[in-house]
Design an enzyme around this catalytic site. Structure first.
Site, PDB file in Angstrom:
ATOM      1  N   GLU A 184      -1.608   7.417  12.688  1.00  0.00           N
ATOM      2  CA  GLU A 184      -2.022   7.158  11.315  1.00  0.00           C
ATOM      3  C   GLU A 184      -3.437   7.648  11.031  1.00  0.00           C
ATOM      4  O   GLU A 184      -3.937   7.490   9.921  1.00  0.00           O
ATOM      5  CB  GLU A 184      -1.920   5.662  11.006  1.00  0.00           C
ATOM      6  CG  GLU A 184      -0.491   5.128  11.038  1.00  0.00           C
ATOM      7  CD  GLU A 184      -0.413   3.636  10.810  1.00  0.00           C
ATOM      8  OE1 GLU A 184       0.059   3.221   9.742  1.00  0.00           O
ATOM      9  OE2 GLU A 184      -0.839   2.875  11.715  1.00  0.00           O
ATOM     10  N   LYS A 193       3.306  -0.472   2.663  1.00  0.00           N
ATOM     11  CA  LYS A 193       3.357   0.899   3.149  1.00  0.00           C
ATOM     12  C   LYS A 193       4.730   1.477   2.813  1.00  0.00           C
ATOM     13  O   LYS A 193       5.755   0.883   3.153  1.00  0.00           O
ATOM     14  CB  LYS A 193       3.134   0.950   4.665  1.00  0.00           C
ATOM     15  CG  LYS A 193       1.734   0.575   5.112  1.00  0.00           C
ATOM     16  CD  LYS A 193       1.584   0.766   6.621  1.00  0.00           C
ATOM     17  CE  LYS A 193       0.162   0.459   7.079  1.00  0.00           C
ATOM     18  NZ  LYS A 193      -0.016   0.708   8.531  1.00  0.00           N
TER      19      LYS A 193
END
Length: 299
Positions: free
Chosen positions: A44, A121
């Site tokens: 990420e 998310k």
């Protein structure tokens, strides 16, 4: 409505179910999608992903409906600006931290009484992965009341200064002076490679330099987060900056890992009152009060 079904219902349904007494007016922003770099996993870092923000704010009685004056209400812009302000402040690992900070920021305004924040998310799984929190004024801590860390002196130690026989005595003098001080150490390694891996390696070498100084001089305590730095400044600790976390998490980090560039960026981040350049000359064109300390002056 059961608690289980309420947990996955619309945010407004949960707000309504938790209401007590007279129903409160509510301002909401729902499904506000922003591309963000966030997350604790290595996959990420260096990439963005979509976050969806839904925020409901219960507000105190106001005369906005009667006056038709935007200054009498909590503007929708206040909600979206709170979201963007926290996203721009620093790179975060956890949605929980981001949600907490958004709620805290909104509760500093006079109108909000209770804040519901949901963040999801959209790109990390087969469905939406998210958190939801509720905060009210009793859980908010005023920014005005919070103790502020003092403006420190940043001391940049060149390689020659770190290895000088007089280094221990110099650190003793800093500690005894009682001036809030943070040390930055020249790791020595410089690379023209600006790739992601090279950047991480250089920052880890800088962390190791901080720990090597601590190994040689126990009074120097390595710190890597703003919380640790602030605590050290408030409690007279002689801190040595381990830069990797702050630099990797920053939205405005320097493009290079040159030790001097890192020290200059860090000094601005902590609002340093001055920088002492030990064993090297003051860099050109800087806007923070600086002075050079020669090696022969360390003892």
């Amino acid at each position: 409505m059961s608690e289980a079904s309420l947990a996955f219902s619309k945010l407004e349904d949960r707000a309504n179910a938790m209401a007590t007494g007279e129903p409160a007016d509510r301002i909401s922003v729902r499904d506000h999608v922003v591309d963000v770099e966030i997350g604790a996993f290595q996959a990420e870092r260096g990439v963005t992903q979509r976050l969806s923000f839904s925020v409901v704010v219960e507000v105190a009685d106001h005369g906005g409906a009667a006056t038709d004056d935007v200054d009498d209400i909590l503007s929708y812009d206040t909600i979206t600006e709170a979201i963007m302000a926290e996203l721009e402040a620093e790179r975060l690992n956890l949605l929980e931290t981001l949600a907490e900070r958004i709620a805290h920021r909104l509760l500093q305004a006079p109108q909000p009484q209770r804040v519901f924040v949901r963040i999801e998310k959209l790109d990390r799984g087969p469905g939406k992965l998210g958190v939801e929190i509720v905060r009210d004024r009793s859980s908010a801590v005023s920014d005005v009341a919070a103790a502020q860390a003092p403006s420190p002196t940043v001391v940049f130690l060149s390689l020659s200064a770190v290895n000088a026989p007089e280094a221990g005595a110099f650190l003793d003098s800093l500690e005894h002076d009682g001036i809030p001080t943070i040390l930055c150490v020249d790791a020595g390694a410089k690379s023209s490679d600006t790739g992601w891996a090279a950047r991480n390696i250089a920052l880890l070498e800088a962390d190791q330099a901080a720990w090597r100084l601590a190994q040689a001089h126990e009074r120097a305590v390595p710190v890597g987060t703003r919380t640790e730095l602030d605590w050290g400044l408030k409690n007279g600790q002689l801190s040595v900056w381990a830069p990797s976390k702050m630099v990797l998490d920053a939205t405005d980090a320097p493009k290079t890992t040159d030790p001097i560039d890192l020290a200059l960026w860090f000094a601005k981040e902590v609002q340093a009152s001055q920088i002492l350049w030990v064993g090297c000359d003051v860099p050109d064109a800087i806007d923070i009060n600086s002075a050079t300390v020669k090696l022969e002056e360390l003892a």
